[in-house]
Scaffold this motif. Structure first.
Motif, PDB file in Angstrom:
ATOM      1  N   LEU A 189      38.291  39.549  31.986  1.00  0.00           N
ATOM      2  CA  LEU A 189      39.347  39.122  32.823  1.00  0.00           C
ATOM      3  C   LEU A 189      40.652  38.819  32.028  1.00  0.00           C
ATOM      4  CD1 LEU A 189      37.209  36.217  34.652  1.00  0.00           C
ATOM      5  CD2 LEU A 189      37.991  38.576  35.522  1.00  0.00           C
ATOM      6  N   SER A 220      44.844  37.001  32.643  1.00  0.00           N
ATOM      7  CA  SER A 220      45.413  35.722  33.300  1.00  0.00           C
ATOM      8  C   SER A 220      46.262  36.456  34.605  1.00  0.00           C
ATOM      9  CB  SER A 220      46.678  35.522  32.373  1.00  0.00           C
ATOM     10  OG  SER A 220      47.507  36.464  31.847  1.00  0.00           O
ATOM     11  N   GLU A 271      44.902  38.328  36.994  1.00  0.00           N
ATOM     12  CA  GLU A 271      43.949  38.385  38.062  1.00  0.00           C
ATOM     13  C   GLU A 271      43.129  37.076  38.309  1.00  0.00           C
ATOM     14  OE1 GLU A 271      41.097  41.389  37.208  1.00  0.00           O
ATOM     15  OE2 GLU A 271      41.181  40.866  34.984  1.00  0.00           O
ATOM     16  N   ILE A 272      43.601  36.164  37.513  1.00  0.00           N
ATOM     17  CA  ILE A 272      42.751  34.691  38.047  1.00  0.00           C
ATOM     18  C   ILE A 272      43.188  34.042  39.176  1.00  0.00           C
ATOM     19  CG2 ILE A 272      42.480  32.488  37.028  1.00  0.00           C
ATOM     20  CD1 ILE A 272      40.737  34.512  35.752  1.00  0.00           C
ATOM     21  N   ARG A 331      43.879  30.895  41.172  1.00  0.00           N
ATOM     22  CA  ARG A 331      43.977  29.607  40.718  1.00  0.00           C
ATOM     23  C   ARG A 331      44.278  28.562  42.068  1.00  0.00           C
ATOM     24  NH1 ARG A 331      46.542  29.601  35.395  1.00  0.00           N
ATOM     25  NH2 ARG A 331      46.778  31.749  34.762  1.00  0.00           N
ATOM     26  N   PHE A 341      42.094  26.408  37.223  1.00  0.00           N
ATOM     27  CA  PHE A 341      41.166  27.563  37.670  1.00  0.00           C
ATOM     28  C   PHE A 341      39.514  27.447  37.113  1.00  0.00           C
ATOM     29  CE2 PHE A 341      43.084  28.914  33.783  1.00  0.00           C
ATOM     30  CZ  PHE A 341      41.999  29.258  32.902  1.00  0.00           C
ATOM     31  N   ILE A 347      36.119  29.771  35.833  1.00  0.00           N
ATOM     32  CA  ILE A 347      35.580  31.162  35.817  1.00  0.00           C
ATOM     33  C   ILE A 347      34.086  30.769  35.647  1.00  0.00           C
ATOM     34  CG2 ILE A 347      35.417  33.384  34.328  1.00  0.00           C
ATOM     35  CD1 ILE A 347      38.366  32.220  33.454  1.00  0.00           C
ATOM     36  N   ASN A 407      36.232  33.712  40.500  1.00  0.00           N
ATOM     37  CA  ASN A 407      36.673  34.229  39.136  1.00  0.00           C
ATOM     38  C   ASN A 407      35.272  34.514  38.453  1.00  0.00           C
ATOM     39  OD1 ASN A 407      39.292  34.205  39.554  1.00  0.00           O
ATOM     40  ND2 ASN A 407      39.262  31.947  39.251  1.00  0.00           N
ATOM     41  N   TRP A 408      34.856  35.677  38.441  1.00  0.00           N
ATOM     42  CA  TRP A 408      33.703  36.082  37.987  1.00  0.00           C
ATOM     43  C   TRP A 408      33.927  37.075  36.638  1.00  0.00           C
ATOM     44  CZ3 TRP A 408      30.675  40.956  38.859  1.00  0.00           C
ATOM     45  CH2 TRP A 408      29.654  41.049  37.972  1.00  0.00           C
TER      46      TRP A 408
END
Length: 194
Positions: free
Chosen positions: A127, A129, A131-132, A134, A140, A142, A152-153
Motif C-alpha cells: 500500500l 500513502s 491510496e489510503i 482516511r 486511518f 489498515i 484499507n487492506w
C-alpha cells in the motif's frame, strides 16, 4: 615441553579463530546492526547507508544485496513481531493504525522472513500513502490479512512467517530517527487467527 606449549598455542589459536568466524557469520546472517532504533514492534538502522556504518552492517548489506535508503531519500522501518512481541504470522489478521511520521510519501510492504518481496494472492506489492482511505480527522486503519477485507487492506503472503516494511520517503524523521518513539509509528495489533 616446548612442543606441548606450541601445540597448545596452535589449538587455542584455531579455536579462537573458529569462534570469531562463527560469531561474525551469525552477526551477518542475522543482519545485526549496532545502531538499531527500536520503537515498539518497529526497528530501523538509520545509519546503515552511511559510510561510517559498522562493519557487520556493511557486510550484511553486501551479502544480502539490499540497498538501504540514504538519509536524504528517507527511512525504512521493519516489524517482524506485533505489539506484544509475538512473531507475525500470515494465519492471523493485524490492524495497523495511524500515525505515521511526516513524509512526502510512504509505502507499506509485506516481506518474507528473509526480507525479500513476498508474493501475495492479489499480486499487489503493498500500500502507499496515496491510496489510503482516511477518516475526516485524517486518521486511518489498515487491515493486514491473507484474505480480502473492506477498506484499507494489505494482502499478506501465503508464507506463514513474514515481516512488514514501512518506507518513509523525503521525511524529516531520517535525521531524527533515534528520537522516534512507538507512539509515532503505526500500532500493530493482532486480531483473529485461523
Amino acid at each position: 615441553a616446548l612442543l606441548l606449549k606450541l601445540l597448545k598455542s596452535i589449538i587455542v589459536a584455531v579455536v579462537g579463530a573458529g569462534l570469531g568466524l562463527c560469531a561474525t557469520w551469525a552477526a551477518i546472517e542475522r543482519e545485526t546492526a549496532f545502531n538499531l532504533v527500536q520503537a515498539g514492534p518497529w526497528r530501523s538502522a538509520p545509519k546503515a547507508a552511511f559510510a561510517t556504518a559498522d562493519p557487520y552492517t556493511r557486510a550484511a548489506l553486501a551479502r544480502s544485496g539490499k540497498v538501504p535508503p540514504s538519509p536524504g531519500e528517507g527511512l525504512m522501518f521493519t516489524a517482524a513481531v506485533d505489539e506484544t512481541g509475538a512473531p507475525l504470522s500470515s494465519r492471523c489478521d493485524y490492524i495497523l493504525t495511524s500515525p505515521i511520521p511526516s513524509a512526502r510519501f510512504w509505502t507499506l510492504t509485506p516481506l518474507n522472513a528473509r526480507g525479500a518481496l513476498a508474493p501475495t494472492a492479489n499480486a499487489r506489492l503493498g500500500l502507499t500513502s496515496a491510496e489510503i482511505v482516511r477518516d475526516s480527522s485524517g486518521r486511518f486503519e489498515i487491515v493486514a490479512a491473507l484474505h480480502a477485507r473492506p477498506g484499507n487492506w494489505l494482502a499478506l503472503p501465503a508464507e506463514p512467517n513474514f515481516m512488514l516494511a514501512l518506507r518513509l520517503y523525503d521525511t524529516p524523521a531520517s535525521s531524527l530517527a533515534s528520537a522516534i518513539g512507538a507512539s509515532q509509528l503505526p500500532g500493530l495489533r493482532k486480531e483473529r487467527c485461523s
